[in-house]
Scaffold this motif. Sequence first.
Motif, PDB file in Angstrom:
ATOM      1  N   PRO A  43      37.162  28.735  37.930  1.00 32.72           N
ATOM      2  CA  PRO A  43      37.235  30.199  37.989  1.00 32.72           C
ATOM      3  C   PRO A  43      38.409  30.726  37.172  1.00 32.72           C
ATOM      4  CG  PRO A  43      36.914  29.264  40.168  1.00 32.72           C
ATOM      5  CD  PRO A  43      37.203  28.115  39.255  1.00 32.72           C
ATOM      6  N   PRO A  44      38.217  31.852  36.460  1.00 26.67           N
ATOM      7  CA  PRO A  44      39.295  32.395  35.627  1.00 26.67           C
ATOM      8  C   PRO A  44      40.471  32.872  36.460  1.00 26.67           C
ATOM      9  CG  PRO A  44      37.454  33.931  35.754  1.00 26.67           C
ATOM     10  CD  PRO A  44      37.001  32.664  36.398  1.00 26.67           C
ATOM     11  N   MET A  45      41.661  32.794  35.889  1.00 30.46           N
ATOM     12  CA  MET A  45      42.888  33.211  36.564  1.00 30.46           C
ATOM     13  C   MET A  45      43.714  34.018  35.577  1.00 30.46           C
ATOM     14  SD  MET A  45      44.545  32.633  39.538  1.00 30.46           S
ATOM     15  CE  MET A  45      46.191  32.649  40.259  1.00 30.46           C
ATOM     16  N   TYR A  46      44.091  35.229  35.965  1.00 30.00           N
ATOM     17  CA  TYR A  46      44.900  36.112  35.116  1.00 30.00           C
ATOM     18  C   TYR A  46      44.197  36.474  33.804  1.00 30.00           C
ATOM     19  CZ  TYR A  46      48.725  34.508  38.153  1.00 30.00           C
ATOM     20  OH  TYR A  46      49.517  34.202  39.226  1.00 30.00           O
ATOM     21  N   ALA A  47      42.867  36.351  33.734  1.00 33.99           N
ATOM     22  CA  ALA A  47      42.165  36.574  32.471  1.00 33.99           C
ATOM     23  C   ALA A  47      41.695  38.013  32.298  1.00 33.99           C
ATOM     24  CB  ALA A  47      40.972  35.631  32.364  1.00 33.99           C
ATOM     25  N   LEU A  48      41.346  38.695  33.386  1.00 31.33           N
ATOM     26  CA  LEU A  48      40.760  40.033  33.276  1.00 31.33           C
ATOM     27  C   LEU A  48      41.776  41.067  32.816  1.00 31.33           C
ATOM     28  CD1 LEU A  48      38.368  41.892  33.593  1.00 31.33           C
ATOM     29  CD2 LEU A  48      38.875  42.075  36.038  1.00 31.33           C
ATOM     30  N   LEU A  49      42.976  41.037  33.350  1.00 33.87           N
ATOM     31  CA  LEU A  49      43.976  42.051  33.007  1.00 33.87           C
ATOM     32  C   LEU A  49      44.276  42.084  31.510  1.00 33.87           C
ATOM     33  CD1 LEU A  49      45.930  44.247  33.993  1.00 33.87           C
ATOM     34  CD2 LEU A  49      47.635  42.449  34.324  1.00 33.87           C
ATOM     35  N   VAL A  57      36.105  50.132  30.682  1.00 32.01           N
ATOM     36  CA  VAL A  57      35.615  50.567  31.992  1.00 32.01           C
ATOM     37  C   VAL A  57      34.477  49.666  32.462  1.00 32.01           C
ATOM     38  CG1 VAL A  57      34.494  52.441  33.262  1.00 32.01           C
ATOM     39  CG2 VAL A  57      36.325  52.949  31.631  1.00 32.01           C
ATOM     40  N   LYS A  58      33.528  49.375  31.563  1.00 30.85           N
ATOM     41  CA  LYS A  58      32.390  48.519  31.923  1.00 30.85           C
ATOM     42  C   LYS A  58      32.865  47.112  32.303  1.00 30.85           C
ATOM     43  CE  LYS A  58      28.952  50.918  29.061  1.00 30.85           C
ATOM     44  NZ  LYS A  58      28.066  50.813  27.860  1.00 30.85           N
ATOM     45  N   THR A  59      33.880  46.613  31.609  1.00 27.29           N
ATOM     46  CA  THR A  59      34.399  45.268  31.892  1.00 27.29           C
ATOM     47  C   THR A  59      35.014  45.203  33.284  1.00 27.29           C
ATOM     48  OG1 THR A  59      34.835  44.875  29.533  1.00 27.29           O
ATOM     49  CG2 THR A  59      36.013  43.485  31.118  1.00 27.29           C
ATOM     50  N   VAL A  60      35.800  46.225  33.637  1.00 28.75           N
ATOM     51  CA  VAL A  60      36.405  46.260  34.970  1.00 28.75           C
ATOM     52  C   VAL A  60      35.328  46.316  36.047  1.00 28.75           C
ATOM     53  CG1 VAL A  60      37.844  47.596  36.552  1.00 28.75           C
ATOM     54  CG2 VAL A  60      38.556  47.308  34.169  1.00 28.75           C
ATOM     55  N   ASP A  61      34.337  47.191  35.862  1.00 24.95           N
ATOM     56  CA  ASP A  61      33.290  47.345  36.874  1.00 24.95           C
ATOM     57  C   ASP A  61      32.434  46.086  37.007  1.00 24.95           C
ATOM     58  OD1 ASP A  61      34.119  49.905  37.421  1.00 24.95           O
ATOM     59  OD2 ASP A  61      32.650  50.878  36.107  1.00 24.95           O
ATOM     60  N   ALA A  62      32.122  45.454  35.871  1.00 23.81           N
ATOM     61  CA  ALA A  62      31.231  44.292  35.895  1.00 23.81           C
ATOM     62  C   ALA A  62      31.902  43.067  36.490  1.00 23.81           C
ATOM     63  CB  ALA A  62      30.743  43.992  34.481  1.00 23.81           C
ATOM     64  N   ARG A  63      33.216  43.009  36.409  1.00 25.89           N
ATOM     65  CA  ARG A  63      33.929  41.807  36.860  1.00 25.89           C
ATOM     66  C   ARG A  63      34.881  42.115  38.009  1.00 25.89           C
ATOM     67  NH1 ARG A  63      36.121  39.593  31.183  1.00 25.89           N
ATOM     68  NH2 ARG A  63      37.287  38.204  32.558  1.00 25.89           N
ATOM     69  N   TRP A  64      34.464  43.041  38.858  1.00 26.95           N
ATOM     70  CA  TRP A  64      35.368  43.446  39.932  1.00 26.95           C
ATOM     71  C   TRP A  64      35.638  42.326  40.941  1.00 26.95           C
ATOM     72  CZ3 TRP A  64      39.009  46.588  39.742  1.00 26.95           C
ATOM     73  CH2 TRP A  64      39.717  46.922  40.898  1.00 26.95           C
ATOM     74  N   ALA A  65      34.682  41.430  41.140  1.00 24.15           N
ATOM     75  CA  ALA A  65      34.916  40.294  42.046  1.00 24.15           C
ATOM     76  C   ALA A  65      36.079  39.456  41.537  1.00 24.15           C
ATOM     77  CB  ALA A  65      33.655  39.449  42.160  1.00 24.15           C
ATOM     78  N   GLU A  66      36.169  39.294  40.229  1.00 20.76           N
ATOM     79  CA  GLU A  66      37.300  38.568  39.625  1.00 20.76           C
ATOM     80  C   GLU A  66      38.602  39.318  39.851  1.00 20.76           C
ATOM     81  OE1 GLU A  66      38.711  37.321  35.119  1.00 20.76           O
ATOM     82  OE2 GLU A  66      36.564  37.496  35.542  1.00 20.76           O
ATOM     83  N   ALA A  67      38.541  40.656  39.773  1.00 17.59           N
ATOM     84  CA  ALA A  67      39.735  41.474  40.008  1.00 17.59           C
ATOM     85  C   ALA A  67      40.221  41.327  41.443  1.00 17.59           C
ATOM     86  CB  ALA A  67      39.426  42.938  39.706  1.00 17.59           C
ATOM     87  N   ASP A  68      39.284  41.353  42.385  1.00 13.30           N
ATOM     88  CA  ASP A  68      39.650  41.194  43.800  1.00 13.30           C
ATOM     89  C   ASP A  68      40.334  39.859  44.053  1.00 13.30           C
ATOM     90  OD1 ASP A  68      39.046  43.560  45.042  1.00 13.30           O
ATOM     91  OD2 ASP A  68      36.944  43.033  45.396  1.00 13.30           O
ATOM     92  N   ALA A  69      39.869  38.822  43.364  1.00 12.43           N
ATOM     93  CA  ALA A  69      40.444  37.490  43.563  1.00 12.43           C
ATOM     94  C   ALA A  69      41.855  37.381  43.007  1.00 12.43           C
ATOM     95  CB  ALA A  69      39.549  36.438  42.909  1.00 12.43           C
ATOM     96  N   SER A  70      42.225  38.268  42.082  1.00 16.34           N
ATOM     97  CA  SER A  70      43.539  38.179  41.452  1.00 16.34           C
ATOM     98  C   SER A  70      44.666  38.705  42.329  1.00 16.34           C
ATOM     99  CB  SER A  70      43.532  38.929  40.112  1.00 16.34           C
ATOM    100  OG  SER A  70      43.319  40.310  40.320  1.00 16.34           O
TER     101      SER A  70
END
Length: 293
Positions: free
Chosen positions: A190-196, A212-225
Amino acid sequence: MTELPLPKERHLRPFASSPLKKVAGWVILVVLFVFFYNLFSQGNEALRERLTPGFYIPLAAVTFLGLFGFFFLRLRRWSTLYNRGISFYGAGNEREAAGCFEEAARRSTNGVQRSVSVAMLGQCILALGEPGRALELFGTTERARNLKWGIPAAHRWMPNLIATCGAVLGDTASARAWLEEGRKRLGDTPPMYALLPEVVILCREGHYPVAVKTVDARWAEADASGGRDVRRLKLLKAFALDAQDASAHAAAIQDALAAAQPVRPGDFEALTAQWPELRTFMERRGLSVARAA
């Protein structure tokens, strides 16, 4: 990828044994060789008779215990400082944590201890709004290359922290290269520190709808961070929506900003210190831009 700079301070650079220590080690080996050669060579019966088990067994025990105590105390000093830094960092006090990690780096006894101490110091410095300085510190961990086998998880997510520094500084080409290196190292994990850093790059390059689309599409990854990065991503989403059309996205901007309220001073310093447009947006929207004490 361009080679990262290194800090000027010797105790923050890749760990290396000093020439004096190497010379001392060779001297000890030579002395031991001569001693045992003379002990077991012909014509030294008297010496062998004097070196009875009652002599060399206590000597060996004292030597072993002395060396064990010396290295154990050094390891304990490093471990105490490092764990204290982790406690401060977990509590959001990056300034105190940075002091602990720097002292831990100074007290390190091997390359892995030095690298992980400097890596954590770099994260603190980045959070305090000094991405250029953080790049130097991350340069130490990358140049040393010992986290790959010493702490594999840290080795895998290090490129994404470097990408964050580059993106905040506006060097999006370098940031993209490090982001790609991060993907290679992560593999199937799983990615770590990659979305920001990816969203920062998109905003820096003016690709606001994609951000905006990237944040919305990968919000589960954001929650995990975790908490602070979640707030940073909400802030970036609001910033990207505002840049597109503030009136058309007024409700969505308000929702994002409501979730982006800083918990403590300096929460967004990592992003705003070298990004005046984002700082101006925060001031215009009434978000605190106070620095951490």
